[in-house]
Motif scaffolding. Structure first.
Motif, short mmCIF file in Angstrom:
data_model
loop_
_atom_site.label_atom_id
_atom_site.label_comp_id
_atom_site.label_asym_id
_atom_site.label_seq_id
_atom_site.Cartn_x
_atom_site.Cartn_y
_atom_site.Cartn_z
N TYR A 3 0.86 -1.10 -0.13
CA TYR A 3 0.11 -0.10 0.23
C TYR A 3 0.92 1.24 -0.01
CZ TYR A 3 -3.93 -3.01 1.30
OH TYR A 3 -4.90 -3.90 1.56
N ILE A 4 1.87 1.13 0.69
CA ILE A 4 2.90 2.30 0.83
C ILE A 4 3.61 2.64 -0.65
CG2 ILE A 4 4.81 3.28 1.78
CD1 ILE A 4 4.23 1.81 4.56
N LEU A 5 3.90 1.56 -0.96
CA LEU A 5 4.60 1.54 -2.34
C LEU A 5 3.80 2.05 -3.32
CD1 LEU A 5 7.38 0.71 -3.84
CD2 LEU A 5 6.24 -1.34 -4.44
N LYS A 6 2.46 1.64 -3.64
CA LYS A 6 1.70 2.13 -4.46
C LYS A 6 1.12 3.57 -3.98
CE LYS A 6 -2.81 0.67 -6.60
NZ LYS A 6 -3.96 -0.21 -6.32
N SER A 7 1.32 4.13 -2.84
CA SER A 7 0.85 5.60 -2.34
C SER A 7 1.81 6.35 -2.92
CB SER A 7 0.66 5.46 -0.92
OG SER A 7 0.53 6.69 -0.81
N VAL A 8 3.17 6.20 -2.73
CA VAL A 8 4.26 7.15 -2.94
C VAL A 8 4.77 6.97 -4.38
CG1 VAL A 8 5.18 6.92 -0.67
CG2 VAL A 8 6.12 5.31 -2.34
N THR A 9 4.68 5.84 -4.95
CA THR A 9 5.08 5.86 -6.46
C THR A 9 4.18 6.46 -7.49
OG1 THR A 9 4.32 3.25 -6.87
CG2 THR A 9 6.75 3.80 -5.91
#
Length: 144
Positions: free
Chosen positions: A90-96
């Motif tokens: 989820y973090i990866l999707k949010s920041v990228t």
């Protein structure tokens, strides 16, 4: 008494507003860098034009570029995993992709995110702090 993760500020992590913007821009290049990684090094491309100014090997240059792109992507992924192994995707999707909590709260692949909005943003802030540390360590190890 230690602050809760959700109450941490950029000052607590020692990150200025400009450094945060730099880290954010670095993450937004993730998909672009992933797409530039070439698997299988290609041979020299000959278009019939002389290239006297090009003294480096094209294969070598491509290998170096691949390594840089792979290391940058790995830094982002490692920081997301270290921030919270349970929600790192989820973090990866949010920041990228530059997506807010509301856009990733109900992910088609992973389901509902297992934390509230404030906790998620606290974890995302921790991600940027970890990424900052990883990038600084990465620069120190590259110095001969």
């Amino acid at each position: 008494m230690q602050k809760r993760l959700r109450d941490m500020t950029w000052e607590d992590y020692g990150i200025s507003e400009n450094r945060y913007k730099e880290l954010k821009a670095f993450c937004l290049q993730y998909d672009e860098k992933k797409s530039k990684i070439k698997y299988g090094i290609s041979a020299m491309q000959y278009d019939g034009q002389p290239k006297a100014h090009n003294t480096g090997s094209q294969v070598e240059n491509q290998a170096i570029a691949n390594d840089i792109y792979k290391r940058d992507c790995a830094l982002i992924e490692e920081a997301a995993i270290r921030a919270n192994p349970e929600i790192w995707r989820y973090i990866l999707k949010s920041v990228t992709l530059g997506l807010s909590y509301e856009f990733i709260e109900y992910d088609d692949e992973q389901g509902k995110i297992p934390m509230c909005r404030r906790d998620f943003y606290g974890t995302r802030k921790k991600f940027y702090a970890i990424l900052n540390d990883l990038k600084l360590d990465h620069k120190l190890t590259d110095i001969p």
